[in-house]
Enzyme design. Structure first.
Site, PDB file in Angstrom:
ATOM      1  N   TRP A  11       0.900  -1.057   0.051  1.00 45.58           N
ATOM      2  CA  TRP A  11      -0.203  -0.389  -0.038  1.00 45.58           C
ATOM      3  C   TRP A  11       0.914   0.965  -0.267  1.00 45.58           C
ATOM      4  O   TRP A  11       0.653   2.155  -0.401  1.00 45.58           O
ATOM      5  CB  TRP A  11      -1.073  -0.090   1.217  1.00 45.58           C
ATOM      6  CG  TRP A  11      -2.065  -1.230   1.669  1.00 45.58           C
ATOM      7  CD1 TRP A  11      -1.977  -1.934   0.382  1.00 45.58           C
ATOM      8  CD2 TRP A  11      -3.113  -1.349   2.227  1.00 45.58           C
ATOM      9  NE1 TRP A  11      -3.249  -2.361   0.650  1.00 45.58           N
ATOM     10  CE2 TRP A  11      -3.642  -2.165   1.554  1.00 45.58           C
ATOM     11  CE3 TRP A  11      -3.118  -0.300   3.363  1.00 45.58           C
ATOM     12  CZ2 TRP A  11      -5.117  -3.080   2.263  1.00 45.58           C
ATOM     13  CZ3 TRP A  11      -4.815  -0.496   4.092  1.00 45.58           C
ATOM     14  CH2 TRP A  11      -5.450  -2.020   3.890  1.00 45.58           C
ATOM     15  N   GLU A  98      12.174   2.113  -3.834  1.00 43.93           N
ATOM     16  CA  GLU A  98      11.878   3.100  -3.570  1.00 43.93           C
ATOM     17  C   GLU A  98      12.627   3.473  -2.434  1.00 43.93           C
ATOM     18  O   GLU A  98      13.495   4.707  -1.971  1.00 43.93           O
ATOM     19  CB  GLU A  98      10.464   3.475  -3.428  1.00 43.93           C
ATOM     20  CG  GLU A  98       9.847   3.477  -4.587  1.00 43.93           C
ATOM     21  CD  GLU A  98       7.993   3.062  -4.512  1.00 43.93           C
ATOM     22  OE1 GLU A  98       7.736   3.094  -3.238  1.00 43.93           O
ATOM     23  OE2 GLU A  98       7.405   2.776  -5.048  1.00 43.93           O
ATOM     24  N   GLU A 168      11.552  -6.792  -9.023  1.00 46.53           N
ATOM     25  CA  GLU A 168      10.283  -6.153  -9.423  1.00 46.53           C
ATOM     26  C   GLU A 168      11.090  -5.285 -10.488  1.00 46.53           C
ATOM     27  O   GLU A 168      11.955  -4.227  -9.974  1.00 46.53           O
ATOM     28  CB  GLU A 168      10.274  -4.711  -8.198  1.00 46.53           C
ATOM     29  CG  GLU A 168       9.176  -5.551  -7.548  1.00 46.53           C
ATOM     30  CD  GLU A 168       8.445  -4.834  -6.520  1.00 46.53           C
ATOM     31  OE1 GLU A 168       6.979  -4.821  -6.609  1.00 46.53           O
ATOM     32  OE2 GLU A 168       8.863  -3.961  -5.952  1.00 46.53           O
TER      33      GLU A 168
HETATM   34  C1  PEP Z   1       5.491  -2.269  -6.156  1.00 47.61           C
HETATM   35  O1  PEP Z   1       5.761  -1.008  -5.385  1.00 47.61           O
HETATM   36  O2  PEP Z   1       6.061  -3.103  -5.105  1.00 47.61           O
HETATM   37  C2  PEP Z   1       4.699  -2.061  -7.013  1.00 47.61           C
HETATM   38  C3  PEP Z   1       4.704  -3.194  -7.832  1.00 47.61           C
HETATM   39  O3  PEP Z   1       4.031  -0.757  -7.615  1.00 47.61           O
HETATM   40  P1  PEP Z   1       2.961  -0.545  -8.452  1.00 47.61           P
HETATM   41  O4  PEP Z   1       2.392  -2.703  -9.108  1.00 47.61           O
HETATM   42  O5  PEP Z   1       2.328   0.167  -8.523  1.00 47.61           O
HETATM   43  O6  PEP Z   1       3.800  -0.626  -9.473  1.00 47.61           O
END
Ligand code: PEP
Length: 252
Positions: A11, A98, A168
């Site tokens: 979130w 992040e 990611e």
């Molecule tokens: C995340 O913050 O881990 C992410 C995958 O964000 P989003 O799904 O918004 O790309």
């Protein structure tokens, strides 16, 4: 060894306590029958206690988004793994891009967090992923393999099955530009190869590797159909019940 399938919402810095309570109320109702995959919501610190209570007895597990790698001490503003376990957390995100970018977290520090989380019985969700320039230079496998190696420093074969890895690619986070299923699967295979070299075949096959980066209701099924993808870490689309429920209910 059958792998866990996990869909987790991250979130980020969204939702007051009352907004968070409302959203998990909707999720609990809409997802009560789901048994074949694990559901996790990683929420802001301020909502953890209330949601720890609200989720008791449900099939949705609570996660945090960060921790500090010490049991207690003079670390103003920080939260320990012991405090997270105390409010009902089972999971904690470590190494999110992040935090790597805005808070300059190194692989070494992330490894300390991972070890500290495991020490309190929490399951860390370790995020790894390359930047756009690194992909454009063809360095994604090298970069991600190094992150996995360095972040798993000190984790032994008994502990690794409690670690969840989230691939990611940074260029896909919050951008609406997702990796293709094939690109993601290739990177997951690479990560599983690193796990094999560190822990052996059986353990590598048993470790859950999720994909994250602009996962949405309209792309989740194709991503999850890939053999190496064991779930999703979802940012933006986890903030609304309708989209998160559809993602949790992916069909592969
Ligand atoms: C995340 O913050 O881990 C992410 C995958 O964000 P989003 O799904 O918004 O790309």
């Amino acid at each position: 060894m059958a792998r866990n399938i996990i869909v987790a919402g991250n979130w980020k810095m969204h939702k007051t306590v009352s907004e968070a309570t409302k959203l998990v109320g909707e999720l609990k109702e809409a997802l009560a029958d789901v048994e074949d995959r694990k559901i996790v919501v990683c929420v802001p610190f301020t909502a953890l206690h209330a949601l720890g209570q609200a989720l008791k007895g449900s099939n949705i597990q609570l996660g945090a988004q960060n921790l500090y790698p010490a049991d207690e001490g003079a670390y103003t503003g920080e939260i320990s793994p012991r405090m997270l376990a105390d409010v009902g957390c089972r999971y904690v995100v470590v190494g999110h891009s992040e935090r790597r970018e805005y808070f300059e977290e190194s692989n070494e520090f992330i490894s300390d967090k991972l070890n500290a989380a495991l020490g309190q019985g929490l399951k860390p969700i370790l995020c790894v992923g390359e930047k756009l320039q690194e992909r454009e230079a063809g360095r994604q496998k090298t970069v991600v393999s190094r992150q996995v190696h360095e972040c798993l420093e000190g984790i032994d074969v008994e502990e690794i099955l409690d670690v969840v890895i989230a691939y990611e690619p940074i260029w896909a986070i919050g951008t609406g530009r997702t990796a293709t299923p094939e690109q993601a699967n290739t990177m997951h295979r690479q990560i599983r190869g690193v796990l094999r070299s560190l822990y052996g075949e059986e353990t590598a096959q048993g470790t859950c590797i999720m994909y994250g980066g602009s996962v949405k209701p309209d792309n989740v099924d194709d991503l999850m159909a890939q053999p190496e993808i064991d779930g999703a870490l979802v940012g933006g689309a986890s903030l609304k019940a309708e989209s998160f429920v559809r993602i949790v209910r992916f069909q592969s």
